[in-house]
Motif scaffolding. Structure first.
Motif, PDB file in Angstrom:
ATOM      1  N   GLU A 222     -56.260 -47.418  18.617  1.00 11.68           N
ATOM      2  CA  GLU A 222     -56.415 -46.888  19.972  1.00 11.68           C
ATOM      3  C   GLU A 222     -57.263 -45.617  19.981  1.00 11.68           C
ATOM      4  N   VAL A 223     -57.068 -44.768  18.971  1.00 13.80           N
ATOM      5  CA  VAL A 223     -57.873 -43.543  18.875  1.00 13.80           C
ATOM      6  C   VAL A 223     -59.348 -43.896  18.728  1.00 13.80           C
ATOM      7  N   LEU A 224     -59.661 -44.838  17.843  1.00 14.29           N
ATOM      8  CA  LEU A 224     -61.072 -45.217  17.644  1.00 14.29           C
ATOM      9  C   LEU A 224     -61.663 -45.835  18.901  1.00 14.29           C
ATOM     10  N   ALA A 225     -60.888 -46.635  19.611  1.00  8.19           N
ATOM     11  CA  ALA A 225     -61.385 -47.240  20.847  1.00  8.19           C
ATOM     12  C   ALA A 225     -61.743 -46.157  21.860  1.00  8.19           C
ATOM     13  N   ASN A 226     -60.937 -45.100  21.948  1.00  5.17           N
ATOM     14  CA  ASN A 226     -61.228 -43.986  22.850  1.00  5.17           C
ATOM     15  C   ASN A 226     -62.417 -43.172  22.372  1.00  5.17           C
ATOM     16  N   LEU A 227     -62.507 -42.953  21.083  1.00  2.80           N
ATOM     17  CA  LEU A 227     -63.600 -42.154  20.534  1.00  2.80           C
ATOM     18  C   LEU A 227     -64.949 -42.814  20.747  1.00  2.80           C
ATOM     19  N   GLN A 228     -64.982 -44.133  20.594  1.00  2.00           N
ATOM     20  CA  GLN A 228     -66.267 -44.824  20.631  1.00  2.00           C
ATOM     21  C   GLN A 228     -66.912 -44.810  22.005  1.00  2.00           C
ATOM     22  N   THR A 229     -66.166 -44.390  23.021  1.00  2.00           N
ATOM     23  CA  THR A 229     -66.769 -44.255  24.349  1.00  2.00           C
ATOM     24  C   THR A 229     -67.423 -42.890  24.546  1.00  2.00           C
ATOM     25  N   LEU A 275     -58.360 -39.997   9.225  1.00  2.00           N
ATOM     26  CA  LEU A 275     -57.344 -40.065  10.277  1.00  2.00           C
ATOM     27  C   LEU A 275     -56.149 -40.826   9.722  1.00  2.00           C
ATOM     28  N   THR A 276     -54.984 -40.186   9.679  1.00  2.00           N
ATOM     29  CA  THR A 276     -53.785 -40.838   9.177  1.00  2.00           C
ATOM     30  C   THR A 276     -52.635 -40.638  10.159  1.00  2.00           C
ATOM     31  N   PRO A 277     -52.358 -41.639  11.010  1.00  2.00           N
ATOM     32  CA  PRO A 277     -51.300 -41.507  12.017  1.00  2.00           C
ATOM     33  C   PRO A 277     -49.912 -41.871  11.498  1.00  2.00           C
ATOM     34  N   SER A 278     -49.768 -42.131  10.198  1.00  2.00           N
ATOM     35  CA  SER A 278     -48.492 -42.593   9.650  1.00  2.00           C
ATOM     36  C   SER A 278     -47.441 -41.491   9.664  1.00  2.00           C
ATOM     37  N   THR A 279     -46.220 -41.881  10.058  1.00  2.00           N
ATOM     38  CA  THR A 279     -45.076 -40.966   9.996  1.00  2.00           C
ATOM     39  C   THR A 279     -44.041 -41.460   8.988  1.00  2.00           C
ATOM     40  N   THR A 280     -44.400 -42.453   8.176  1.00  2.00           N
ATOM     41  CA  THR A 280     -43.427 -43.096   7.284  1.00  2.00           C
ATOM     42  C   THR A 280     -43.615 -42.718   5.820  1.00  2.00           C
ATOM     43  N   GLU A 281     -44.497 -41.756   5.542  1.00  2.00           N
ATOM     44  CA  GLU A 281     -44.761 -41.387   4.148  1.00  2.00           C
ATOM     45  C   GLU A 281     -43.687 -40.433   3.623  1.00  2.00           C
ATOM     46  N   THR A 282     -43.403 -40.543   2.318  1.00  2.00           N
ATOM     47  CA  THR A 282     -42.583 -39.520   1.671  1.00  2.00           C
ATOM     48  C   THR A 282     -43.458 -38.418   1.084  1.00  2.00           C
ATOM     49  N   PHE A 283     -44.676 -38.765   0.677  1.00  2.00           N
ATOM     50  CA  PHE A 283     -45.595 -37.748   0.144  1.00  2.00           C
ATOM     51  C   PHE A 283     -46.974 -37.824   0.799  1.00  2.00           C
ATOM     52  N   GLY A 284     -47.629 -38.957   0.735  1.00  2.00           N
ATOM     53  CA  GLY A 284     -48.973 -39.091   1.295  1.00  2.00           C
ATOM     54  C   GLY A 284     -50.040 -38.921   0.234  1.00  2.00           C
ATOM     55  N   VAL A 298     -57.080 -35.385   9.791  1.00  2.00           N
ATOM     56  CA  VAL A 298     -56.378 -35.344  11.075  1.00  2.00           C
ATOM     57  C   VAL A 298     -55.177 -36.265  10.917  1.00  2.00           C
ATOM     58  N   SER A 299     -53.984 -35.694  11.035  1.00  2.00           N
ATOM     59  CA  SER A 299     -52.775 -36.425  10.665  1.00  2.00           C
ATOM     60  C   SER A 299     -51.688 -36.291  11.709  1.00  2.00           C
ATOM     61  N   ALA A 300     -50.798 -37.299  11.706  1.00  2.00           N
ATOM     62  CA  ALA A 300     -49.557 -37.163  12.456  1.00  2.00           C
ATOM     63  C   ALA A 300     -48.774 -35.989  11.888  1.00  2.00           C
ATOM     64  N   ASP A 301     -48.146 -35.235  12.768  1.00  2.00           N
ATOM     65  CA  ASP A 301     -47.335 -34.092  12.353  1.00  2.00           C
ATOM     66  C   ASP A 301     -45.985 -34.613  11.865  1.00  2.00           C
ATOM     67  N   ALA A 302     -45.893 -34.827  10.551  1.00  2.00           N
ATOM     68  CA  ALA A 302     -44.687 -35.360   9.915  1.00  2.00           C
ATOM     69  C   ALA A 302     -44.372 -34.498   8.693  1.00  2.00           C
ATOM     70  N   PRO A 303     -43.145 -34.543   8.168  1.00  2.00           N
ATOM     71  CA  PRO A 303     -42.801 -33.696   7.024  1.00  2.00           C
ATOM     72  C   PRO A 303     -43.737 -33.848   5.839  1.00  2.00           C
ATOM     73  N   SER A 304     -44.162 -35.079   5.540  1.00  2.00           N
ATOM     74  CA  SER A 304     -45.047 -35.285   4.395  1.00  2.00           C
ATOM     75  C   SER A 304     -46.394 -34.603   4.605  1.00  2.00           C
ATOM     76  N   ALA A 322     -49.672 -39.094  20.158  1.00  2.00           N
ATOM     77  CA  ALA A 322     -50.481 -38.445  21.198  1.00  2.00           C
ATOM     78  C   ALA A 322     -51.959 -38.782  20.990  1.00  2.00           C
ATOM     79  N   ILE A 323     -52.397 -39.887  21.556  1.00  2.00           N
ATOM     80  CA  ILE A 323     -53.765 -40.364  21.365  1.00  2.00           C
ATOM     81  C   ILE A 323     -54.780 -39.289  21.754  1.00  2.00           C
ATOM     82  N   ASP A 324     -54.520 -38.595  22.865  1.00  2.00           N
ATOM     83  CA  ASP A 324     -55.471 -37.593  23.330  1.00  2.00           C
ATOM     84  C   ASP A 324     -55.624 -36.444  22.332  1.00  2.00           C
ATOM     85  N   GLU A 325     -54.554 -36.091  21.626  1.00  2.00           N
ATOM     86  CA  GLU A 325     -54.643 -35.021  20.630  1.00  2.00           C
ATOM     87  C   GLU A 325     -55.504 -35.446  19.443  1.00  2.00           C
ATOM     88  N   TYR A 326     -55.303 -36.660  18.961  1.00  2.00           N
ATOM     89  CA  TYR A 326     -56.134 -37.168  17.866  1.00  2.00           C
ATOM     90  C   TYR A 326     -57.607 -37.210  18.275  1.00  2.00           C
TER      91      TYR A 326
END
Length: 375
Positions: A222-229, A275-284, A298-304, A322-326
């Motif tokens: 979704e982020v790439l689709a928005n960016l490409q416009t 761009l890494t939107p994953s929130t499921t990583e333990t380390f990354g 540019v990453s999801a704000d997650a503990p990892s 938050a697509i708009d933030e990315y």
């Protein structure tokens, strides 16, 4: 020291968890003088050569993710092998049937058990419409990590969580390392980019890792689709996996498939922004590899990601969906080459803090302490 390591996937698929385990075993045998036997499901098409002595454990394919194997227990052949080996430490790395049975085997014999956390399994369930299983999974994980004599986890946030869960201090950080010669800005190759149809004035937005739903593929798309416009960007997808078809909706996506060695180094360093939107990583681990390659992340704000990225210096953290933030973060970097370069240089510099030998030594010191207390 004799170490028995149990894994759900030691080398049949390439993932961050089994790469860390292989680095650990290599260190234990070459640097610490240990003897390590690894018990894991195997396939006829391993992803890489295993470190240590790999003992195959009978297994079946998982129903939802059939690329993974599940061992159904400790058969007599494995128990006989364990008895002959007579380990002084049992290390369990997966909270599956094999890991639980290995724990029980060790507890019954007074052998100390170390558990390592590699995956936030409960976070995967929603992606496969199995959210109703969360209470059961959490209860199982609580018992699994609670039964170990000691637990190691890749970030301070996970260590704090596990200490709360266990109610003691027998948890510490087992971080990760990086090969800064393999992953380096010097591997950027403009001719490689051009050969893949990426123009010199286009910004290649990298997605790097296993192509599975829990890595935030829908958000990336979704982020790439928005960016490409609004911006001249290209999706650069490095990796393979069952969700590869999800990228087909992105206009002019470059899909490299699975890469190794120099090909992987070149592809990652030839991106402009990760761009890494994953929130499921333990380390990354892939985030660290991109940072070492000189890419701002540019990453999801997650503990990892918070453990690796310094906000505004080595990358930008966004609310996870938050697509708009990315979009705003990538547009800012895409239109400010000086900012992008400074952030990439800072990311490269930050990667010096991570050493495979130092990370592996921290686990060996846990083993030594437990053996000294036990025998």
């Amino acid at each position: 020291m004799r170490v028995a390591l149990f894994s759900g996937n030691y080398n049949y698929l390439r993932e961050g968890a089994n790469r860390a385990l292989n680095k650990l075993v290599g260190y234990l045998e070459r640097e610490a003088g240990c003897s390590v036997r690894v018990y894991s499901p195997v396939t006829d098409t391993p992803a890489f050569k295993p470190e240590g002595t790999l003992v195959p454990v009978p297994s079946v394919a998982l129903p939802v993710r059939d690329e993974f194997r599940l061992a159904l227990g400790l058969p007599h052949s494995v128990r006989d092998d364990l008895k002959r080996f007579n380990p002084q430490i049992v290390h369990v790395s997966t909270p599956d049937i094999l890991g639980v049975r290995a724990q029980s085997w060790a507890i019954d014999r007074g052998v100390p058990v170390v558990a390592s956390m590699h995956t936030l399994f409960e976070t995967y369930l929603e992606y496969y419409r199995l959210g109703w299983l969360k209470p059961l999974v959490r209860a199982h994980l609580s018992r699994f990590y609670g039964r170990a004599d000691y637990v190691v986890a890749p970030t301070p946030a996970l260590v704090a969580m596990l200490r709360d869960l266990r109610g003691d201090e027998h948890v510490s950080v087992w971080s990760r390392g990086i090969d800064r010669e393999m992953f380096s800005p010097t591997k950027c190759d403009m001719s490689w980019r051009r050969a893949h149809g990426i123009a010199d004035d286009e910004i290649a937005v990298l997605f790097f890792g296993r192509l599975v739903l829990e890595k935030g593929i829908d958000v990336y798309r979704e982020v790439l689709a928005n960016l490409q416009t609004n911006a001249k960007v290209r999706a650069l997808v490095v990796g393979a996996g069952p969700a590869e078809s999800s990228f087909s909706a992105i206009n002019r996506t470059v899909l490299t498939g699975h890469l190794d060695g120099e090909e992987l180094s070149r592809a990652v360093a030839s991106g402009d922004i990760m761009l890494t939107p994953s929130t499921t990583e333990t380390f990354g681990q892939v985030v660290l590899e991109a940072m070492a390659s000189g890419l701002p992340v540019v990453s999801a704000d997650a503990p990892s990601s918070r453990a690796l990225i310094e906000e505004g210096k080595t990358g930008i953290l966004c609310q996870s969906t938050a697509i708009d933030e990315y979009v705003a973060a990538i547009e800012r970097l895409a239109t400010a080459p000086d900012v992008r370069k400074a952030m990439g240089d800072a990311a490269r510099s930050a990667s010096t803090a991570y050493s495979w030998n130092a990370a592996s030594e921290s686990v060996y010191e846990v083993y030594r302490s437990l053996v000294a207390q036990t025998y």
